[in-house]
Design a protein around this motif. Structure first.
Motif, PDB file in Angstrom:
ATOM      1  N   PHE A 188       2.781 -10.008  -7.608  1.00  0.00           N
ATOM      2  CA  PHE A 188       3.086  -8.599  -8.270  1.00  0.00           C
ATOM      3  C   PHE A 188       2.142  -7.395  -8.109  1.00  0.00           C
ATOM      4  O   PHE A 188       3.381  -6.454  -8.529  1.00  0.00           O
ATOM      5  CB  PHE A 188       4.108  -9.249  -9.542  1.00  0.00           C
ATOM      6  CG  PHE A 188       4.108  -8.267 -10.409  1.00  0.00           C
ATOM      7  CD1 PHE A 188       5.716  -7.578 -10.271  1.00  0.00           C
ATOM      8  CD2 PHE A 188       3.736  -7.135 -11.441  1.00  0.00           C
ATOM      9  CE1 PHE A 188       6.306  -6.903 -11.226  1.00  0.00           C
ATOM     10  CE2 PHE A 188       4.393  -6.375 -12.280  1.00  0.00           C
ATOM     11  CZ  PHE A 188       6.216  -5.232 -11.494  1.00  0.00           C
ATOM     12  N   GLU A 189       1.837  -8.063  -8.776  1.00  0.00           N
ATOM     13  CA  GLU A 189       0.601  -6.739  -9.204  1.00  0.00           C
ATOM     14  C   GLU A 189       0.229  -6.080  -7.779  1.00  0.00           C
ATOM     15  O   GLU A 189       0.228  -4.835  -7.825  1.00  0.00           O
ATOM     16  CB  GLU A 189      -0.749  -7.187 -10.197  1.00  0.00           C
ATOM     17  CG  GLU A 189      -0.209  -6.909 -11.738  1.00  0.00           C
ATOM     18  CD  GLU A 189      -1.755  -7.562 -12.049  1.00  0.00           C
ATOM     19  OE1 GLU A 189      -3.236  -7.589 -11.485  1.00  0.00           O
ATOM     20  OE2 GLU A 189      -1.354  -8.953 -12.764  1.00  0.00           O
ATOM     21  N   GLU A 190      -0.346  -6.029  -7.386  1.00  0.00           N
ATOM     22  CA  GLU A 190       0.055  -5.663  -5.357  1.00  0.00           C
ATOM     23  C   GLU A 190       0.561  -5.057  -5.035  1.00  0.00           C
ATOM     24  O   GLU A 190       0.914  -4.186  -5.053  1.00  0.00           O
ATOM     25  CB  GLU A 190      -0.885  -6.257  -4.636  1.00  0.00           C
ATOM     26  CG  GLU A 190      -1.483  -5.729  -3.223  1.00  0.00           C
ATOM     27  CD  GLU A 190      -2.068  -6.631  -2.732  1.00  0.00           C
ATOM     28  OE1 GLU A 190      -2.523  -7.553  -3.040  1.00  0.00           O
ATOM     29  OE2 GLU A 190      -2.017  -5.614  -1.224  1.00  0.00           O
ATOM     30  N   ALA A 191       2.372  -5.759  -5.074  1.00  0.00           N
ATOM     31  CA  ALA A 191       2.990  -5.320  -4.940  1.00  0.00           C
ATOM     32  C   ALA A 191       3.494  -3.843  -5.852  1.00  0.00           C
ATOM     33  O   ALA A 191       4.442  -2.906  -5.138  1.00  0.00           O
ATOM     34  CB  ALA A 191       4.455  -5.738  -4.662  1.00  0.00           C
ATOM     35  N   ASP A 192       4.023  -3.842  -6.811  1.00  0.00           N
ATOM     36  CA  ASP A 192       3.377  -3.023  -7.862  1.00  0.00           C
ATOM     37  C   ASP A 192       2.689  -2.092  -7.845  1.00  0.00           C
ATOM     38  O   ASP A 192       3.438  -0.420  -8.069  1.00  0.00           O
ATOM     39  CB  ASP A 192       3.374  -3.208  -9.699  1.00  0.00           C
ATOM     40  CG  ASP A 192       3.786  -2.313 -10.380  1.00  0.00           C
ATOM     41  OD1 ASP A 192       4.997  -2.374 -10.641  1.00  0.00           O
ATOM     42  OD2 ASP A 192       2.926  -1.976 -11.473  1.00  0.00           O
ATOM     43  N   TYR A 193       1.328  -2.207  -7.382  1.00  0.00           N
ATOM     44  CA  TYR A 193       0.996  -1.094  -6.722  1.00  0.00           C
ATOM     45  C   TYR A 193       0.813  -0.357  -5.829  1.00  0.00           C
ATOM     46  O   TYR A 193       1.661   1.169  -5.526  1.00  0.00           O
ATOM     47  CB  TYR A 193      -0.594  -0.760  -6.245  1.00  0.00           C
ATOM     48  CG  TYR A 193      -1.288  -0.167  -5.631  1.00  0.00           C
ATOM     49  CD1 TYR A 193      -2.254   0.263  -6.655  1.00  0.00           C
ATOM     50  CD2 TYR A 193      -1.538  -0.201  -5.035  1.00  0.00           C
ATOM     51  CE1 TYR A 193      -2.608   1.546  -6.180  1.00  0.00           C
ATOM     52  CE2 TYR A 193      -2.211   1.446  -4.172  1.00  0.00           C
ATOM     53  CZ  TYR A 193      -2.986   1.858  -5.087  1.00  0.00           C
ATOM     54  OH  TYR A 193      -3.692   3.101  -4.542  1.00  0.00           O
ATOM     55  N   PHE A 194       2.520  -0.482  -4.446  1.00  0.00           N
ATOM     56  CA  PHE A 194       2.477   0.481  -3.940  1.00  0.00           C
ATOM     57  C   PHE A 194       4.215   1.297  -4.410  1.00  0.00           C
ATOM     58  O   PHE A 194       4.363   1.679  -4.370  1.00  0.00           O
ATOM     59  CB  PHE A 194       2.921  -0.628  -2.431  1.00  0.00           C
ATOM     60  CG  PHE A 194       2.116  -1.500  -1.474  1.00  0.00           C
ATOM     61  CD1 PHE A 194       1.438  -0.233  -0.589  1.00  0.00           C
ATOM     62  CD2 PHE A 194       1.595  -2.457  -2.172  1.00  0.00           C
ATOM     63  CE1 PHE A 194       0.363  -0.628   0.214  1.00  0.00           C
ATOM     64  CE2 PHE A 194       0.268  -2.719  -0.755  1.00  0.00           C
ATOM     65  CZ  PHE A 194      -0.101  -1.527   0.395  1.00  0.00           C
ATOM     66  N   ILE A 195       4.954   0.138  -4.598  1.00  0.00           N
ATOM     67  CA  ILE A 195       5.827   0.122  -5.701  1.00  0.00           C
ATOM     68  C   ILE A 195       5.732   1.741  -6.459  1.00  0.00           C
ATOM     69  O   ILE A 195       6.496   3.361  -6.011  1.00  0.00           O
ATOM     70  CB  ILE A 195       7.002  -0.571  -6.238  1.00  0.00           C
ATOM     71  CG1 ILE A 195       6.941  -1.285  -5.231  1.00  0.00           C
ATOM     72  CG2 ILE A 195       8.310   0.422  -7.033  1.00  0.00           C
ATOM     73  CD1 ILE A 195       7.557  -2.512  -5.408  1.00  0.00           C
ATOM     74  N   SER A 196       4.742   1.737  -7.340  1.00  0.00           N
ATOM     75  CA  SER A 196       4.745   2.671  -8.501  1.00  0.00           C
ATOM     76  C   SER A 196       4.002   4.022  -7.184  1.00  0.00           C
ATOM     77  O   SER A 196       4.824   5.688  -7.891  1.00  0.00           O
ATOM     78  CB  SER A 196       3.387   2.616  -9.306  1.00  0.00           C
ATOM     79  OG  SER A 196       3.829   1.180  -9.750  1.00  0.00           O
ATOM     80  N   ASP A 197       3.134   3.620  -6.328  1.00  0.00           N
ATOM     81  CA  ASP A 197       2.562   4.392  -5.845  1.00  0.00           C
ATOM     82  C   ASP A 197       3.692   5.816  -4.808  1.00  0.00           C
ATOM     83  O   ASP A 197       3.375   6.823  -4.887  1.00  0.00           O
ATOM     84  CB  ASP A 197       1.532   4.294  -4.417  1.00  0.00           C
ATOM     85  CG  ASP A 197       0.717   5.174  -4.017  1.00  0.00           C
ATOM     86  OD1 ASP A 197      -0.444   5.825  -4.899  1.00  0.00           O
ATOM     87  OD2 ASP A 197       0.755   5.458  -3.102  1.00  0.00           O
TER      88      ASP A 197
END
Lengths: 460, 591
Positions: A188-197
Motif C-alpha cells: 500500500f505504501e509504495e502505491a500510495d507514494y506514486f498516487i500522492s506524487d
C-alpha cells in the motif's frame, strides 16, 4: 441466458476443473458464483472434451464444490475503455477502487490484444528528456522504447520512476506524457507514494492507475499489466497521446505465473518458472512502441526487484533479452548516498543511437557518451587496483582516471530528487568532467568536437 | 478434404480426432477461423497439432481440415526484399489487408501470383535438361538475377520455351519427359523441414569477408561455414548479426528474426533500403529477404521460422549463389520447441528441453555448406549459417549453447564485461575460436598479403601475454614489470582499442576492408618492433610512449577506404618519429 454449471469436480490451488460442459472455448472468461453475493472470475486454461480447466483469479477460499455455480461468458477478458479513465484508480481487474462511479465504456477491448505487425512499426527515434543525466546522457530513452529499471529491495526505484514520470518531455514541445500505472502486488505504501506524487504534481489528471496490492488476489496480477497496456493502447493509438507505462513489480507478476504453472504440474524451466515465461513476458513488453501513421506512442518502464540483486535470475534475465536495454540500480552507489544510484556501466539503452546526435540532442552526444563510459570504466579499474596495491602504485594517468570516476559519480550521476537538468546541462557537465583527463586519452571523440566543446581549463 | 474434430485445446496445442487419413507434418486448418497448424504427433486417429496462430476462442467440437501437404514455402521471383512471418505470409500485405495488428486466419501466398516478370530463356527447344539446370533468368532486383531451375524429378527435352512477361504461375516452358510433357512455371514449392538436394557437398575454402576486424582477422568464418554468437543480453548479439547482414560479401542475405524484438526488425526494414552495399553500390535491401517472427507473435510459428528461412536460403544456394543466413536467436526457437514438447507431455531432457534438442540443432546447422549444385553446369553455391544464442544469465553450460557449440565451427563468444566497457563488438578474443583459420589462411595470403597470417599470430600472442601480465600487475603492480613487458602491455592495449574496438555506428569505422585491416594491424605491430629496438638502444620508455604518431595509429580506423595515401603516411611518420628518437637518445647518452 447463459448456461450455469454446478459440476465443479476439483479445486486445487488457483485451478478448478468443471465437468460436463458444452461449447467451451480456450481462453474464455468464467464467472463463479461462490455465494449469493460473491462472484469471482476465472479463465479457461484448457478445454479438454467436456472438461474445462479454469484458472481462478481471486483464489479458491470458501469455494464449495457442490454449491458453486459456473458460467462461461463466451468472450475473453475485456476492458471497457473511455477517456473518462484518466484520473481514475482501478483494481487489478479494471473495477474502480477510488470510490468513484463505473466508467461508461466507449467500447470493450480484449486485454490480450493482437501482436503488432513488425512492418507496421515505426522505429522509435524521438529523444525523451527525463532531466536525469545518467539516463539522458548515457542511456537515452526514446519514445516508444521499453526500458526497465532493474532494482533491488530497499533501493529507490519508486522515486526514480516517479521522477521520470514527472519530468519526461520531448524536446521542443511542452507536451506532457500521460501515465498509465500498473501495480502488481506492491505494498500500500509504495502505491500510495506514486498516487500522492501524481496528486501533488497534478499528473493524476492525465494518469490511469491499475492497482493490485500485496494483499489482493495473486492470480489477478496476471491480468493487471494487460489491463494497463490495453488502456495505454487506447490512449496512444486511438487518442493520439504519448503514454508512459510504469509497471511495478514484474517480479510479483512472474511469481503469480509460476504459481499457476506449478498448480498445472507443468515441466518447470529454470528456478521453477514456466518454460513459456519468455513468450509471456514478451507478449507484455512488445506492446510498447510506435505505429506508422499514428501520432501516439507507448513507452514502457517496467520495474523489477532482482531477488538477491542477482542479474542472472530468470525474471531479470528474460526481461533483459526482450526489453531495449536496462537501467540498473546499484546498492553500492546507494550506500554512498548517490541518488539516483544508477550503475551506468551495466546499464544500457539499445535505442539511444537513433535518438541522439545533431538535430535530436547535440552532435557531440554519441562521442562524449562513449568517452565517458570508457573513462569511467578505466577509472573504476584504477580504483580497484589502488585498493589492492595502494594509491602510490598507480601511474599518473591512472590517478587522473581514478579521480575522474569519483567526480563522475558525485557530480554527473548524483543529482537531486527534484533536479531537472536539460540535455545541454548534462552534455556540458560531461565535457567539464573530461577536462580531468589528458586530451590524448580522448580517443573516442572526433577532433573537431574536442576543439569545439572542450573547456579550456587543462589539468595542471 | 478430410475433416476431424477438436477434442482438446491447450495453448498453441490442439488435439483432434477423426484424423486417420492425415500424415505426420501435414498442414491443417483449424476451426472455421481456418487457423494454420501442423500435425506433430499421431496416435490412432488422434492428431496433436501445433497451431501457428493464437488459439483463444477455439473449443472442442470445432472442425479441423487437412490439406494433405507438408508445411512448404513458395519459391519464385519475389522473394528478395520481402518480409515474411514464420510461415511465409508477407507482412506488408497483411498490413494492407488487416491493418497494424496481425489478425488470425489470414491466408496469403508467400509470392505475388499476379505480378509479371521478364523471363529470358537460357536454353532452347530441343536441349535436354535435368533437375537443377537453369532454364532461364529473371532480373529480380538490380543486383539479383533469379535463376529459374528445372524442378526436381523433371528430366527430358525442352519442347517449348519463350521470352516474355510472365507471372510466376504462367507456364514458361514445357519439357518432354519419359512420363509425358511437363509444364514448368517459375513457382515451385518445397517442404521446409527437408533440406533441398544438391549434387555433392564440398569443403569450404573462401572467407566470408564481413568488414568486422575481429571477425575477419582473428575468427573468420568460411563461405559455407557455420558460426554461432552466444552472449548474455546487452552484449551486442543483434548488432553483430546486423553488421554481418549489412557488410558480409554474400550475394544473398536471409535474415531470420526469431522470437526477438519487433523494433529490431523495423530497424532492418528502415536501414537496409538506405544503406548501400560496398560492392555493388546498390541498397542492401536489394539482396535481402527477411523472416520476422517477433517474440509476441505465436510461438509455434517461431519454431517454423528457422526452417522457412533456411529453405529460402538453400533455394538461392542452388542457383549458385553465396548465401548467408542469420538467425537471431536460435535460443528462442529452442524455447518454442520446449514449449510445444511440454504441452505434448513428452519426457523432458535437460532444463525441460526435449531430448531431441541436440539433433534438431545439428540438423539445422548441417544445412549450411558449400555444395556442387544439381544441374549439368556443375556450379557451386554456398550457404553460411550464423546463429545467435541467448544463454540464460550468459551461462554457456546450458543445453542450447552446448548443443550449438558441438556443431558450429566458429564461436564468437560475447562478453558482458567488455560490453559494460563499451568495447564493441564485445567478442572475447581469449575464448572465441574459428576452426577455419588454417583453411582460409592460404586463400587470404593469396588475395590480401602474405603476412596476413603472421600478423594475426603475433597480435594474438600479445593479447594472450597481456592476460597473463595483467594478473601479475594486479598482484604486484606495474613497476614489477620489465620494460619489454610494459611495452607488450601498451601494444596489446593498442590492439584492443585501436584495432579490435569497432564502432558500428561510425560512418567509416563500421566497415573495414581486408587490406585496411592488415595495414592497421601492421602499423600497431611495426610500432611495437620499432619501440622494442628503440628501448633496447637506450631510449627512455616514456619518450616512446609520448610519440604523437601513436595517436595517428589510433585514428587510422577513421580514415576512409581508398585513401591509401593517408594510411601509408602513418608508416612514414612512424619511421621519422623513431629516427628522431634514436638520434635524440644518442645525444642524451653523449651528454
Amino acid at each position: 441466458m447463459l448456461k450455469e454449471y454446478r459440476t465443479v469436480s476439483e479445486v486445487a490451488g488457483p485451478l478448478m476443473v468443471v465437468e460436463q460442459v458444452e461449447g467451451i472455448k480456450y481462453g474464455e472468461l468464467v464467472e463463479i458464483e461462490v455465494s449469493k453475493d460473491e462472484i469471482r472470475r476465472g479463465r479457461v486454461l484448457e478445454a479438454d472434451g467436456s472438461k474445462a480447466l479454469v484458472q481462478l483469479f481471486e483464489g479458491s477460499a470458501g469455494l464449495n464444490l457442490a454449491t458453486a455455480k459456473v458460467r462461461f461468458l463466451g468472450r475473453g477478458i475485456e476492458l471497457g475503455v473511455s477517456m473518462d479513465m484518466l484520473g481514475r484508480v482501478f483494481d487489478g481487474f479494471g473495477r474502480p477502487r477510488d470510490g468513484g462511479p463505473q466508467i461508461i465504456p466507449e467500447k470493450k477491448v480484449d486485454i490480450n490484444g493482437n501482436p503488432i505487425n513488425p512492418y507496421a512499426r515505426d522505429y522509435p527515434s524521438e529523444f525523451i528528456q527525463t532531466g536525469i543525466s545518467a539516463i539522458d546522457g548515457l542511456n537515452t530513452l526514446v519514445r516508444g522504447q521499453k526500458l526497465p529499471i532493474f532494482s533491488g529491495s530497499g533501493l529507490p526505484h519508486a522515486a526514480l520512476a516517479a521522477q521520470i514520470a514527472r519530468q519526461a518531455r520531448v524536446l521542443g514541445t511542452d507536451e506532457k506524457f500521460s501515465v498509465v500505472f500498473g501495480a502488481m502486488g506492491i505494498t500500500f505504501e509504495e502505491a500510495d507514494y506514486f498516487i500522492s506524487d501524481f496528486r501533488r504534481t497534478g499528473a493524476i489528471e492525465r494518469a490511469v492507475l491499475f492497482v493490485n496490492l500485496a494483499d489482493d488476489p495473486a492470480i489477478e496480477r496476471i491480468s493487471t499489466p494487460r489491463m494497463a497496456l490495453t488502456a495505454a493502447e487506447y490512449l496512444a493509438f486511438e487518442k493520439d497521446m504519448h503514454v508512459l507505462v510504469i509497471l511495478t513489480d514484474i517480479t510479483n507478476y512472474a511469481e503469480a505465473l509460476r504459481e499457476v504453472s506449478a498448480a498445472r504440474m507443468e515441466v518447470p524451466g529454470r528456478r521453477g518458472y514456466p518454460g513459456y515465461m519468455y513468450t509471456d513476458l514478451a507478449s507484455m513488453y512488445e506492446r510498447a512502441g510506435r505505429i506508422k501513421g499514428r501520432k501516439g506512442s507507448i513507452t514502457q518502464i517496467p520495474i523489477l526487484t532482482m531477488p538477491e540483486d542477482d542479474k542472472t535470475h530468470p525474471i531479470v534475465d528474460l526481461t533483459g533479452y526482450i526489453t531495449e536495454g536496462q537501467i540498473l540500480l546499484a546498492r553500492e552507489l546507494h550506500r554512498k548516498g548517490i541518488y539516483p544510484p544508477i550503475d551506468v556501466l551495466p546499464s544500457l539503452s539499445r535505442l539511444k543511437d537513433k535518438g541522439i546526435g545533431d538535430g535530436k540532442t547535440r552532435e557531440d552526444h554519441a562521442d562524449t557518451m562513449n568517452q565517458l563510459y570508457a573513462a569511467y570504466a578505466r577509472g573504476k579499474d584504477a580504483k580497484e587496483l589502488a585498493a589492492i596495491l595502494g594509491e602510490a602504485a598507480l601511474s599518473e594517468d591512472d590517478k587522473r582516471f581514478s579521480k575522474f570516476a569519483d567526480e563522475f559519480e558525485m557530480r554527473y550521476v548524483n543529482q537531486g530528487l527534484e533536479e531537472n537538468r536539460t540535455i545541454e546541462q548534462t552534455l556540458d557537465l560531461g565535457w567539464e568532467l573530461l577536462t580531468l583527463l589528458p586530451v590524448r586519452e580522448l580517443k573516442r571523440i572526433r577532433e573537431e568536437y574536442i576543439e569545439k566543446y572542450l573547456p579550456d581549463t587543462r589539468p595542471a | 478434404m478430410d475433416e476431424g474434430r477438436i477434442v482438446k485445446v491447450s495453448g498453441p496445442l490442439v488435439i483432434a480426432e477423426g484424423m486417420g487419413n492425415a500424415k505426420m507434418y501435414d498442414v491443417v486448418r483449424v476451426s472455421d477461423k481456418r487457423l494454420i497448424g501442423e500435425i506433430i504427433e499421431m496416435r490412432g486417429d488422434r492428431a496433436s497439432i501445433q497451431v501457428y496462430e493464437e488459439t483463444a476462442g477455439l473449443g472442442p467440437g470445432e472442425p479441423v481440415y487437412t490439406t494433405g501437404e507438408a508445411l512448404s514455402v513458395e519459391l519464385a521471383p519475389g522473394l528478395i526484399e520481402a518480409i515474411y512471418d514464420g510461415i511465409q505470409r508477407p507482412l506488408d500485405e497483411i498490413k494492407d489487408r488487416v491493418g497494424d495488428r496481425i489478425e488470425r486466419g489470414i491466408e496469403l501466398p508467400g509470392i505475388d501470383h499476379e505480378r509479371k516478370w521478364h523471363f529470358q530463356p537460357r536454353v532452347a527447344p530441343g536441349d535436354s535438361v535435368e533437375p537443377g539446370d537453369i532454364l532461364g533468368v529473371v532480373q529480380e532486383t538490380t543486383v539479383v538475377e533469379h535463376r529459374i531451375m528445372v524442378p526436381h524429378g523433371v528430366r527430358g527435352t525442352v519442347r517449348d520455351i519463350k521470352e516474355g512477361e510472365f507471372t510466376v504461375v504462367d507456364v514458361v516452358a514445357t519439357v518432354e519427359t519419359s512420363d509425358g510433357v511437363k509444364d514448368i512455371t517459375m513457382l515451385t514449392r518445397w517442404p521446409v523441414r527437408r533440406g533441398r538436394p544438391y549434387a555433392e557437398k564440398l569443403a569450404p575454402y573462401a572467407p566470408l569477408v564481413t568488414g568486422q576486424r575481429i571477425i575477419d582477422m582473428f575468427f573468420p568464418v568460411a563461405k559455407g561455414g557455420a558460426a554461432c554468437v552466444p552472449g548474455p543480453f546487452g552484449s551486442g548479439k543483434t548488432v553483430v548479426q546486423h553488421q554481418l547482414a549489412r557488410w558480409a560479401d554474400s550475394d544473398i542475405i536471409v535474415y531470420v528474426g526469431c522470437g526477438e524484438r519487433g523494433n529490431e526488425m523495423t530497424e532492418v526494414l528502415m536501414d537496409f533500403p538506405e544503406l548501400t552495399d560496398p560492392r555493388t553500390g546498390e541498397p542492401l535491401m536489394k539482396r535481402t529477404t527477411l523472416v520476422a517472427n517477433t517474440s509476441d507473435m505465436p510461438v509455434a510459428a517461431r519454431e517454423a521460422s528457422i526452417y522457412t528461412g533456411i529453405t529460402i536460403a538453400e533455394y538461392f544456394r542452388d542457383m549458385g549463389y553465396n548465401v548467408a543466413l542469420m538467425a537471431d536467436s536460435t535460443s528462442r526457437w529452442a524455447e518454442a520447441l520446449r514449449e510445444i514438447s511440454g504441452r505434448l507431455e513428452e519426457m523432458p531432457g535437460e532444463e525441460g528441453y526435449p531430448a531431441y534438442l541436440g539433433s534438431r540443432i545439428a540438423e539445422f546447422y548441417e544445412r549450411a555448406g558449400r555444395v556442387k549444385c544439381l544441374g549439368t553446369d556443375g556450379r557451386e553455391g554456398t550457404l553460411t549459417a550464423i546463429g545467435a544464442v541467448s544463454p540464460p544469465g550468459g551461462d554457456l553450460s546450458e543445453p542450447v549453447a552446448q548443443a550449438t557449440l558441438r556443431v558450429a565451427k566458429v564461436f564468437w563468444g560475447l562478453d558482458a564485461t567488455l560490453a559494460a566497457r563499451r568495447h564493441f563488438p564485445a567478442i572475447n578474443w581469449l575464448i572465441s575460436y574459428s576452426l577455419y583459420l588454417e583453411r582460409l589462411e592460404e586463400q587470404l595470403s593469396k588475395t590480401v598479403a602474405t603476412d596476413f597470417g603472421d600478423l594475426r599470430k603475433e597480435a594474438m600472442q600479445l593479447l594472450q601475454e597481456e592476460a597473463e601480465l595483467e594478473e601479475i600487475v594486479r598482484l604486484v603492480g606495474i613497476d614489477a614489470l620489465s620494460i619489454k613487458d610494459r611495452l607488450s602491455l601498451e601494444t596489446s592495449k593498442s590492439i584492443r582499442e585501436d584495432f579490435l574496438h569497432q564502432n558500428a555506428y561510425h560512418e567509416v569505422d563500421t566497415y573495414t576492408s581486408l587490406n585496411k585491416q592488415r595495414l592497421m594491424l601492421k602499423a600497431i605491430l611495426d610500432f611495437h618492433h620499432s619501440a622494442l629496438n628503440a628501448v633496447e638502444a637506450g631510449v627512455h620508455f616514456d619518450a616512446v610512449m609520448k610519440l604523437e604518431v601513436r595517436d595517428n595509429i589510433a585514428r587510422m580506423k577513421y580514415i576512409p577506404e581508398h585513401e591509401d595515401e593517408r594510411l601509408n603516411s602513418v608508416f612514414r611518420e612512424m619511421k621519422a618519429a623513431f629516427a628522431g628518437l634514436t638520434q635524440a637518445g644518442e645525444g642524451e647518452e653523449v651528454a
